[in-house]
Design a protein around this motif. Structure first.
Motif, mmCIF file in Angstrom:
data_model
loop_
_atom_site.group_PDB
_atom_site.id
_atom_site.type_symbol
_atom_site.label_atom_id
_atom_site.label_comp_id
_atom_site.label_asym_id
_atom_site.label_seq_id
_atom_site.Cartn_x
_atom_site.Cartn_y
_atom_site.Cartn_z
ATOM 1 N N TRP A 1 0.796 -1.217 0.000
ATOM 2 C CA TRP A 1 0.000 0.000 0.000
ATOM 3 C C TRP A 1 0.828 1.265 0.000
ATOM 4 O O TRP A 1 0.346 2.323 0.331
ATOM 5 N N ARG B 1 -5.095 16.763 11.108
ATOM 6 C CA ARG B 1 -5.123 15.656 12.071
ATOM 7 C C ARG B 1 -4.268 15.984 13.302
ATOM 8 O O ARG B 1 -4.666 15.736 14.426
ATOM 9 N N HIS C 1 -0.614 11.034 10.274
ATOM 10 C CA HIS C 1 -1.461 10.429 9.251
ATOM 11 C C HIS C 1 -2.627 11.347 8.944
ATOM 12 O O HIS C 1 -2.987 12.219 9.741
ATOM 13 N N ASN D 1 -6.221 11.923 5.885
ATOM 14 C CA ASN D 1 -6.975 11.579 4.683
ATOM 15 C C ASN D 1 -6.719 12.638 3.618
ATOM 16 O O ASN D 1 -6.847 13.831 3.885
ATOM 17 N N VAL E 1 -3.700 3.849 0.105
ATOM 18 C CA VAL E 1 -2.833 4.224 1.224
ATOM 19 C C VAL E 1 -1.398 4.359 0.710
ATOM 20 O O VAL E 1 -0.935 3.513 -0.053
ATOM 21 N N ILE F 1 1.539 8.349 7.049
ATOM 22 C CA ILE F 1 0.532 7.630 6.275
ATOM 23 C C ILE F 1 -0.467 8.623 5.691
ATOM 24 O O ILE F 1 -1.020 9.446 6.415
ATOM 25 N N CYS G 1 -4.001 8.526 3.408
ATOM 26 C CA CYS G 1 -5.038 7.585 3.011
ATOM 27 C C CYS G 1 -6.136 8.278 2.224
ATOM 28 O O CYS G 1 -6.415 9.458 2.419
ATOM 29 N N SER G 2 -6.778 7.511 1.395
ATOM 30 C CA SER G 2 -7.969 7.993 0.711
ATOM 31 C C SER G 2 -9.109 8.043 1.719
ATOM 32 O O SER G 2 -9.304 7.095 2.485
ATOM 33 N N HIS H 1 -11.427 4.989 1.852
ATOM 34 C CA HIS H 1 -11.004 3.673 2.341
ATOM 35 C C HIS H 1 -10.596 3.733 3.817
ATOM 36 O O HIS H 1 -9.453 3.417 4.161
ATOM 37 N N PRO H 2 -11.524 4.093 4.706
ATOM 38 C CA PRO H 2 -11.165 4.199 6.124
ATOM 39 C C PRO H 2 -10.709 2.872 6.727
ATOM 40 O O PRO H 2 -9.891 2.856 7.639
ATOM 41 N N HIS I 1 -6.993 2.574 6.236
ATOM 42 C CA HIS I 1 -6.315 3.502 7.149
ATOM 43 C C HIS I 1 -6.167 2.845 8.527
ATOM 44 O O HIS I 1 -5.074 2.791 9.095
ATOM 45 N N LEU J 1 -2.684 1.525 10.512
ATOM 46 C CA LEU J 1 -2.358 2.021 11.853
ATOM 47 C C LEU J 1 -2.256 0.864 12.854
ATOM 48 O O LEU J 1 -1.360 0.839 13.699
#
Length: 155
Positions: free
Chosen positions: A5, A51, A67, A69, A76, A103, A105-106, A109-110, A113, A117
């Motif tokens: 990923w 974040r 990290h 989104n 990812v 990281i 992430c989209s 796609h939680p 993510h 983690l």
């Protein structure tokens, strides 16, 4: 798998030059964008800062896992950074950070993510991982070490 990923030797920064968190974000996002030019640099930085504003991702002694989104990321993407001198990160324990897992992430796609983690958290539970990773001299050695510490479910 984490490594499929977006973690790869190409996104390992062996000698981070940053001395503080904002510089670190810029330096590591630059490493990601150099390998993944489709990633919007500004979006990535904004996601990480947003974040981080909620709570420090300096989670344990010597280690941070920033990290976020990012709309320009398809699934990812990850990067690993090592600082020999330490980074003033405003960590929960107030200690400098020497190892960083970043990281992106989209938002679509939680589950990915959370899986990444969780796997990083599992790797970091090993009492020898930090010491061993800081002894490595090349991106490939860091990548190979990460592979050996994974339980096979995500890494």
């Amino acid at each position: 798998m984490i490594l499929e990923w977006g973690f790869s030797p190409k996104t390992v920064v062996m000698n981070l030059e940053s001395t503080e968190k904002d510089e670190l974000f810029e330096e590591m996002v630059e490493a990601i964008v150099s390998v993944h030019p489709e990633v919007d640099r500004n979006q990535a930085l904004e996601a990480l800062r947003e974040r981080e504003s909620k709570m420090s991702t300096g989670i344990m002694h010597d280690i941070a896992v920033p990290h976020g989104n990012c709309l320009s990321v398809k699934e990812v993407i990850g990067a690993i950074g090592i600082s020999r001198k330490g980074i003033d990160y405003d960590s929960l324990d107030k200690a400098p950070v020497h190892l960083v897992f970043m990281i992106l992430c989209s938002p679509e796609h939680p589950e990915m993510h959370l899986s990444v983690l969780k796997e990083i958290s599992s790797v970091l539970q090993s009492p020898t991982f930090l010491k061993e990773v800081l002894e490595k001299q090349t991106p490939q050695e860091v990548y190979d070490l990460l592979c050996t510490f994974g339980d096979g479910s995500v890494i």
